[in-house]
Design an enzyme around this catalytic site. Structure first.
Site: not given
Ligand code: IPE
Ligand code: IPE
Ligand code: MG
Length: 241
Positions: A20, A37, A132
Site C-alpha cells: 500500500d 503503481h 519460494l
C-alpha cells in the site's frame, strides 16, 4: 540492520504484505497515481527476489482487492497492465536456477481473458518447483474467499458427498485459495494504515502484524529485515500461557 541475527535462521514460514501507498508516493511528487503503481511493481520484483534469496517459503502479496474496482478505470487498467508485464518478464527471465513459483489467488473470472491466460501459463511453469511460493492476491477479498469456500461446501452437501456436521475449520481451510499452505506468521503493511482491508481474514487469525511508516515504492529489503526482526521479538501464544 546492525542488531539483526542472520536472516536465514528463524525465518517466518509465511509472510503477507499489503503493498500500500503507491498513490501517495506519486502524489508527493506531483505525479499521476499510475507512476506510483509502476514504482510499486519494481519494489515487488525486488522483494520477491530478496525473499527467494533468504530462503522464505511463502510470500503472499496483496495486489488488487475486490474493493479496488471502485477506482477510476484508467487506474485499474494500468494496474492490470503492470501485472501482465510482471508475468511477461517472469517468462522472459525464467531459467532453471529460478526456483520461484507464482500462484494467483482471488476471483480470476472478472479479469480479461488475456490476463487469465497469462496467469494460467505462469502457474503451469511453476509446477514442480521447490522454492519460494509467491501468492499474488488479485481481485482478492477475504470475505469473497470465504463465500467461495462455503458455496463449494454447500454443493458437496447437496450432492451427498459430505454431511453438514463434517464442516469444520479444516474443511473450510481446504476450500480456501491458500489450501495446503501454512497461515501467514507475519503480515506487513507499509503506508501507515493500520488495517487488513479484507486481506487473508481467515488465515490471519494468529498472525503477527507489523505496520510501517513507509510507502510501498520506498520499501526495501532493509524494511523487510526490520519487520522480521520485530516479529522475532513477539511472543506468540496461540491462546496458551
Ligand atoms: C496500493 O497503493 C495499490 C493498490 C491498492 C492497487 P494505493 O493505490 O492504495 O496507494 P494509496 O493508498 O492511495 O497511497
Ligand atoms: C488494500 O489497499 C489493497 C491493496 C494493497 C491491494 P487499499 O488502499 O485498497 O485499502 P484501503 O482502501 O486503504 O483500506
Ligand atoms: Mg491504499
Amino acid at each position: 540492520m546492525a542488531n539483526n541475527q542472520p536472516l536465514q535462521t528463524d525465518l517466518p514460514e509465511h509472510i503477507g504484505i499489503i503493498m500500500d501507498g503507491n498513490g501517495r508516493w506519486a502524489k508527493k511528487r506531483g505525479l499521476p497515481r499510475n507512476y506510483g503503481h509502476r514504482e510499486g511493481a519494481k519494489t515487488f520484483r525486488k522483494i520477491v527476489e530478496y525473499c527467494s534469496k533468504i530462503g522464505l517459503h511463502y510470500l503472499t502479496v496483496y495486489a488488487f482487492s475486490t474493493e479496488n474496482w471502485k477506482r477510476p478505470k484508467d487506474e485499474i487498467d494500468s494496474i492490470m497492465e503492470l501485472l501482465e508485464q510482471y508475468i511477461d518478464d517472469a517468462f522472459a527471465h525464467r531459467n532453471k536456477d529460478d526456483n520461484v513459483r507464482t500462484k494467483f489467488i482471488g476471483d480470476m473470472s472478472a479479469l480479461s481473458p488475456v490476463l487469465q491466460e497469462k496467469i494460467a501459463r505462469i502457474e503451469k511453469v511453476g509446477e514442480g518447483k521447490q522454492g519460494l511460493l509467491v501468492n499474488v492476491a488479485l481481485n482478492y477479498g477475504g470475505r469473497n474467499e470465504i463465500v467461495h469456500a462455503v458455496k463449494q461446501l454447500g454443493e458437496k452437501i447437496k450432492s451427498g458427498e459430505i454431511s453438514p456436521d463434517q464442516i469444520d475449520e479444516q474443511s473450510i481451510g481446504n476450500h480456501l485459495y491458500t489450501v495446503g499452505q501454512p497461515d501467514p506468521d507475519l503480515i506487513i503493511r507499509p503506508s501507515g494504515e493500520e488495517r487488513l482491508s479484507n486481506f487473508l481474514i481467515w488465515q490471519a487469525a494468529y498472525s503477527e502484524f507489523v505496520f510501517m511508516d513507509v510507502l510501498w515504492p520506498d520499501f526495501t529489503s532493509d524494511h523487510l529485515d526490520q519487520a522480521i526482526y520485530t516479529f522475532r521479538q513477539r511472543n506468540r501464544r496461540f491462546g496458551g500461557v
